[in-house]
Design a protein around this motif. Structure first.
Motif, PDB file in Angstrom:
ATOM      1  N   TYR A 127       0.857  -1.188   0.000  1.00 26.88           N
ATOM      2  CA  TYR A 127       0.000   0.000   0.000  1.00 26.88           C
ATOM      3  C   TYR A 127       0.889   1.233   0.000  1.00 26.88           C
ATOM      4  N   PHE A 128       0.525   2.212  -0.819  1.00 19.62           N
ATOM      5  CA  PHE A 128       1.242   3.480  -0.796  1.00 19.62           C
ATOM      6  C   PHE A 128       0.384   4.504  -0.076  1.00 19.62           C
ATOM      7  N   GLY A 129       0.962   5.178   0.911  1.00 19.39           N
ATOM      8  CA  GLY A 129       0.228   6.228   1.613  1.00 19.39           C
ATOM      9  C   GLY A 129       0.087   7.441   0.711  1.00 19.39           C
ATOM     10  N   SER A 183      -4.867   5.335   1.243  1.00 16.88           N
ATOM     11  CA  SER A 183      -3.733   4.635   0.658  1.00 16.88           C
ATOM     12  C   SER A 183      -4.133   3.955  -0.638  1.00 16.88           C
ATOM     13  N   VAL A 184      -3.149   3.800  -1.530  1.00 15.00           N
ATOM     14  CA  VAL A 184      -3.345   3.105  -2.793  1.00 15.00           C
ATOM     15  C   VAL A 184      -2.993   1.641  -2.561  1.00 15.00           C
ATOM     16  N   ARG A 185      -3.944   0.760  -2.811  1.00  9.59           N
ATOM     17  CA  ARG A 185      -3.656  -0.665  -2.633  1.00  9.59           C
ATOM     18  C   ARG A 185      -3.104  -1.231  -3.936  1.00  9.59           C
ATOM     19  N   ALA A 186      -1.847  -0.953  -4.185  1.00  5.47           N
ATOM     20  CA  ALA A 186      -1.242  -1.331  -5.470  1.00  5.47           C
ATOM     21  C   ALA A 186      -1.159  -2.845  -5.606  1.00  5.47           C
ATOM     22  N   VAL A 187      -0.762  -3.519  -4.533  1.00  6.81           N
ATOM     23  CA  VAL A 187      -0.751  -4.989  -4.504  1.00  6.81           C
ATOM     24  C   VAL A 187      -1.515  -5.394  -3.257  1.00  6.81           C
ATOM     25  N   GLU A 235      -4.035  -5.090 -17.070  1.00  5.62           N
ATOM     26  CA  GLU A 235      -4.097  -3.728 -17.606  1.00  5.62           C
ATOM     27  C   GLU A 235      -3.181  -2.780 -16.836  1.00  5.62           C
ATOM     28  N   SER A 236      -3.001  -1.604 -17.393  1.00  2.09           N
ATOM     29  CA  SER A 236      -2.208  -0.577 -16.740  1.00  2.09           C
ATOM     30  C   SER A 236      -2.783  -0.274 -15.351  1.00  2.09           C
ATOM     31  N   GLY A 237      -1.914  -0.182 -14.365  1.00  5.36           N
ATOM     32  CA  GLY A 237      -2.348   0.152 -13.017  1.00  5.36           C
ATOM     33  C   GLY A 237      -2.770  -1.031 -12.176  1.00  5.36           C
ATOM     34  N   SER A 238      -2.640  -2.255 -12.731  1.00  6.82           N
ATOM     35  CA  SER A 238      -3.094  -3.418 -11.965  1.00  6.82           C
ATOM     36  C   SER A 238      -2.087  -3.835 -10.887  1.00  6.82           C
ATOM     37  N   GLY A 239      -0.903  -3.233 -10.895  1.00  5.33           N
ATOM     38  CA  GLY A 239       0.056  -3.509  -9.823  1.00  5.33           C
ATOM     39  C   GLY A 239       1.220  -4.395 -10.227  1.00  5.33           C
ATOM     40  N   LYS A 240       1.403  -4.609 -11.529  1.00  6.98           N
ATOM     41  CA  LYS A 240       2.445  -5.518 -12.005  1.00  6.98           C
ATOM     42  C   LYS A 240       3.848  -5.017 -11.626  1.00  6.98           C
ATOM     43  N   SER A 241       4.114  -3.743 -11.921  1.00  7.27           N
ATOM     44  CA  SER A 241       5.454  -3.218 -11.621  1.00  7.27           C
ATOM     45  C   SER A 241       5.711  -3.188 -10.125  1.00  7.27           C
ATOM     46  N   THR A 242       4.691  -2.834  -9.357  1.00  4.60           N
ATOM     47  CA  THR A 242       4.859  -2.791  -7.908  1.00  4.60           C
ATOM     48  C   THR A 242       5.182  -4.189  -7.389  1.00  4.60           C
ATOM     49  N   LEU A 243       4.469  -5.192  -7.890  1.00  4.22           N
ATOM     50  CA  LEU A 243       4.735  -6.566  -7.464  1.00  4.22           C
ATOM     51  C   LEU A 243       6.155  -6.975  -7.845  1.00  4.22           C
ATOM     52  N   ASP A 253      10.365  -6.303 -16.370  1.00  2.00           N
ATOM     53  CA  ASP A 253       9.155  -5.479 -16.343  1.00  2.00           C
ATOM     54  C   ASP A 253       8.947  -4.844 -17.720  1.00  2.00           C
ATOM     55  N   GLU A 254       8.043  -5.401 -18.499  1.00  2.00           N
ATOM     56  CA  GLU A 254       7.759  -4.894 -19.846  1.00  2.00           C
ATOM     57  C   GLU A 254       9.056  -4.711 -20.636  1.00  2.00           C
ATOM     58  N   PRO A 255       9.855  -5.768 -20.793  1.00  2.55           N
ATOM     59  CA  PRO A 255      11.188  -5.584 -21.374  1.00  2.55           C
ATOM     60  C   PRO A 255      11.174  -5.166 -22.835  1.00  2.55           C
ATOM     61  N   THR A 273     -10.478   2.769  -9.067  1.00  5.78           N
ATOM     62  CA  THR A 273      -9.266   3.223  -8.392  1.00  5.78           C
ATOM     63  C   THR A 273      -8.863   2.261  -7.268  1.00  5.78           C
ATOM     64  N   PRO A 274      -7.571   1.982  -7.173  1.00  9.05           N
ATOM     65  CA  PRO A 274      -7.111   1.106  -6.091  1.00  9.05           C
ATOM     66  C   PRO A 274      -7.105   1.811  -4.732  1.00  9.05           C
ATOM     67  N   ILE A 275      -7.552   3.070  -4.698  1.00  7.66           N
ATOM     68  CA  ILE A 275      -7.645   3.755  -3.400  1.00  7.66           C
ATOM     69  C   ILE A 275      -8.843   3.223  -2.644  1.00  7.66           C
TER      70      ILE A 275
HETATM   71  N1  LIG Z   1       5.166   5.237  -5.457  1.00  5.54           N
HETATM   72  C1  LIG Z   1       3.837   5.219  -5.592  1.00  5.54           C
HETATM   73  N2  LIG Z   1       3.044   6.026  -4.841  1.00  5.54           N
HETATM   74  C2  LIG Z   1       1.706   5.999  -4.947  1.00  5.54           C
HETATM   75  N3  LIG Z   1       1.035   5.204  -5.787  1.00  5.54           N
HETATM   76  C3  LIG Z   1       1.756   4.388  -6.567  1.00  5.54           C
HETATM   77  C4  LIG Z   1       3.189   4.338  -6.524  1.00  5.54           C
HETATM   78  N4  LIG Z   1       3.618   3.420  -7.417  1.00  5.54           N
HETATM   79  C5  LIG Z   1       2.517   2.901  -7.995  1.00  5.54           C
HETATM   80  N5  LIG Z   1       1.390   3.477  -7.500  1.00  5.54           N
HETATM   81  C6  LIG Z   1      -0.002   3.145  -7.867  1.00  5.54           C
HETATM   82  O1  LIG Z   1      -0.164   1.758  -7.703  1.00  5.54           O
HETATM   83  C7  LIG Z   1      -0.990   1.220  -8.721  1.00  5.54           C
HETATM   84  C8  LIG Z   1      -0.262   0.111  -9.441  1.00  5.54           C
HETATM   85  O2  LIG Z   1       0.814   0.666 -10.178  1.00  5.54           O
HETATM   86  P1  LIG Z   1       1.841  -0.200 -11.021  1.00  5.54           P
HETATM   87  O3  LIG Z   1       2.841   0.725 -11.593  1.00  5.54           O
HETATM   88  O4  LIG Z   1       2.339  -1.310 -10.176  1.00  5.54           O
HETATM   89  O5  LIG Z   1       0.906  -0.792 -12.171  1.00  5.54           O
HETATM   90  P2  LIG Z   1       1.272  -1.563 -13.505  1.00  5.54           P
HETATM   91  O6  LIG Z   1       0.397  -2.749 -13.564  1.00  5.54           O
HETATM   92  O7  LIG Z   1       2.743  -1.781 -13.562  1.00  5.54           O
HETATM   93  O8  LIG Z   1       0.834  -0.570 -14.647  1.00  5.54           O
HETATM   94  P3  LIG Z   1       1.483  -0.279 -16.095  1.00  5.54           P
HETATM   95  O9  LIG Z   1       0.995  -1.387 -16.995  1.00  5.54           O
HETATM   96  O10 LIG Z   1       0.925   1.045 -16.485  1.00  5.54           O
HETATM   97  O11 LIG Z   1       2.980  -0.257 -15.933  1.00  5.54           O
HETATM   98  C9  LIG Z   1      -1.379   2.387  -9.611  1.00  5.54           C
HETATM   99  O12 LIG Z   1      -2.638   2.838  -9.210  1.00  5.54           O
HETATM  100  C10 LIG Z   1      -0.305   3.417  -9.315  1.00  5.54           C
HETATM  101  O13 LIG Z   1      -0.808   4.719  -9.501  1.00  5.54           O
END
Ligand SMILES: Nc1ncnc2c1ncn2[C@@H]1O[C@H](COP(=O)(O)OP(=O)(O)OP(=O)(O)O)[C@@H](O)[C@H]1O
Ligand SMILES: [Mg+2]
Length: 328
Positions: free
Chosen positions: A14-16, A27-31, A49-57, A176-178, A275-277
């Motif tokens: 979660y990001f505050g 907080s954003v529940r990214a994962v 899809e974009s924003g689903s949390g892949k990069s964060t994971l 990550d999306e190489p 929104t993941p918020i």
């Molecule tokens: N440092 C951060 N602070 C706050 N919110 C964040 C932060 N990093 C990511 N997020 C949020 O977390 C969610 C997941 O983001 P993430 O980048 O993991 O998605 P993604 O699946 O990789 O998307 P994409 O396909 O666009 O790369 C999004 O809503 C993003 O806005």
């Protein structure tokens, strides 16, 4: 020793969010509760899809980010709380390749310096022969050592990013999306390189992509993410041929089928990703799902075996029937 290179157990990140002081902290529940195992020799495609949390994971898995909750095991060791010097030997086992090689390579450093960085972080001085070997592994050559990132094409820059990731001889690369920043013509070359390296070095991959066609070429197993959770997971062929989760089915319906004469009904998802918020109660996908019923708003469905296959699992109250029972 077990062959588990990576084991994520109920991982949350979660990001505050800083808001106005009189408002409740958000907080954003990214994962939001992910379980994922990657075994030796496997390529796991992580799609969504974009924003689903892949990069964060991906960043939590490689310990570039601390998880808010849950457990990260690398090579059978719990590394959730390891930091600094104690994390260093673990870091060697799992490396990350980033989406944009332009941004992830320092423009002021020569390729030689860039490739030396992982060694220096471990307190080692690499030999020239070691650096040349790295370059050759990715299809570049000794003459490239003295050059700077801007002197390369996008595909070559990504090769340098991959070479840097290989320096510590990791068992697992998290990519990550190489190829998504590359021209279509170059994408296949870089994917082929990853496949060759897998065969030569026995590497495993987590391959993040939003393009299912890309993942289809290389993944043994697919995990589909939606709003911070994995909604379906299984052997690539099963997930592609008989997706069980309505979200996977919708995603795949947009991918052209390679066999001539075969087509899929296109399912167009309406509405945006919530929104993941403040994610929906129950199933995160229910607000866009063509099958949603009242029960979907109650409790979040957990991953359960599809048709008795423990390998193929979906988190849905109304999974799709297997292909044999579907109307043609
Ligand atoms: N440092 C951060 N602070 C706050 N919110 C964040 C932060 N990093 C990511 N997020 C949020 O977390 C969610 C997941 O983001 P993430 O980048 O993991 O998605 P993604 O699946 O990789 O998307 P994409 O396909 O666009 O790369 C999004 O809503 C993003 O806005
Ligand atoms: Mg991303």
């Amino acid at each position: 020793m077990s062959d588990e290179l990576l084991n994520l157990k109920d991982v949350k990140k979660y990001f505050g969010l800083r808001g106005a002081p009189w408002r409740k902290a958000q907080s954003v529940r990214a994962v939001d509760g992910v379980n994922l195992v990657v075994r030796k020799g496997e390529t796991v495609g992580l799609v969504g899809e974009s924003g689903s949390g892949k990069s964060t994971l991906a960043r939590v898995a490689t310990r570039l980010l601390d998880p808010t909750q849950g457990r990260v095991e690398i090579g059978g060791t719990d590394v959730t709380r390891l930091r600094g010097r104690r994390l260093r030997p673990i870091r060697r086992q799992i490396q990350m390749v980033f989406q944009d090689p332009q941004a992830s390579l320092n423009p002021r450093q020569s390729v030689g310096t860039i490739l030396s960085t992982p060694y220096r972080a471990q307190g080692i001085r690499p030999t020239r022969a070691q650096l040349v070997e790295l370059l050759e592994q990715v299809g570049l050559a000794e003459q490239h050592l003295e050059r700077y990132p801007h002197e390369f094409s996008g595909g070559q820059r990504q090769r340098i990013g991959i070479a840097r990731a290989l320096a510590m001889k990791p068992g697992l690369l998290v990519c990550d999306e190489p190829v998504s920043a590359l021209d279509v013509s170059v994408q296949a070359q870089v994917l082929n390189l990853l496949a060759d390296l897998r065969d030569e070095l026995g590497l495993s991959y987590v391959l993040v992509a939003h393009d299912l066609a890309v993942v289809r070429q290389v993944a043994d197993r697919i995990a589909v993410m939606y709003l911070g959770t994995i909604v379906e997971e299984g052997p690539a062929a099963q997930v592609y041929e008989a997706p069980a989760h309505p979200y996977t089915k919708a995603l795949l319906s947009a991918v052209p089928v390679p066999e001539p004469g075969v087509s899929r009904d296109r399912i167009v998802l309406t509405g945006d990703v919530p929104t993941p918020i403040n994610p929906p109660s129950g199933c995160p996908f229910r607000t866009r799902c063509y099958k949603a019923e009242d029960v979907c708003a109650t409790e979040r469905p957990v991953l359960e075996p599809v048709q008795g296959s423990t390998e193929h699992r979906a988190a849905c109250y109304f999974p799709e029937p297997p292909t044999s029972e579907r109307k043609q």
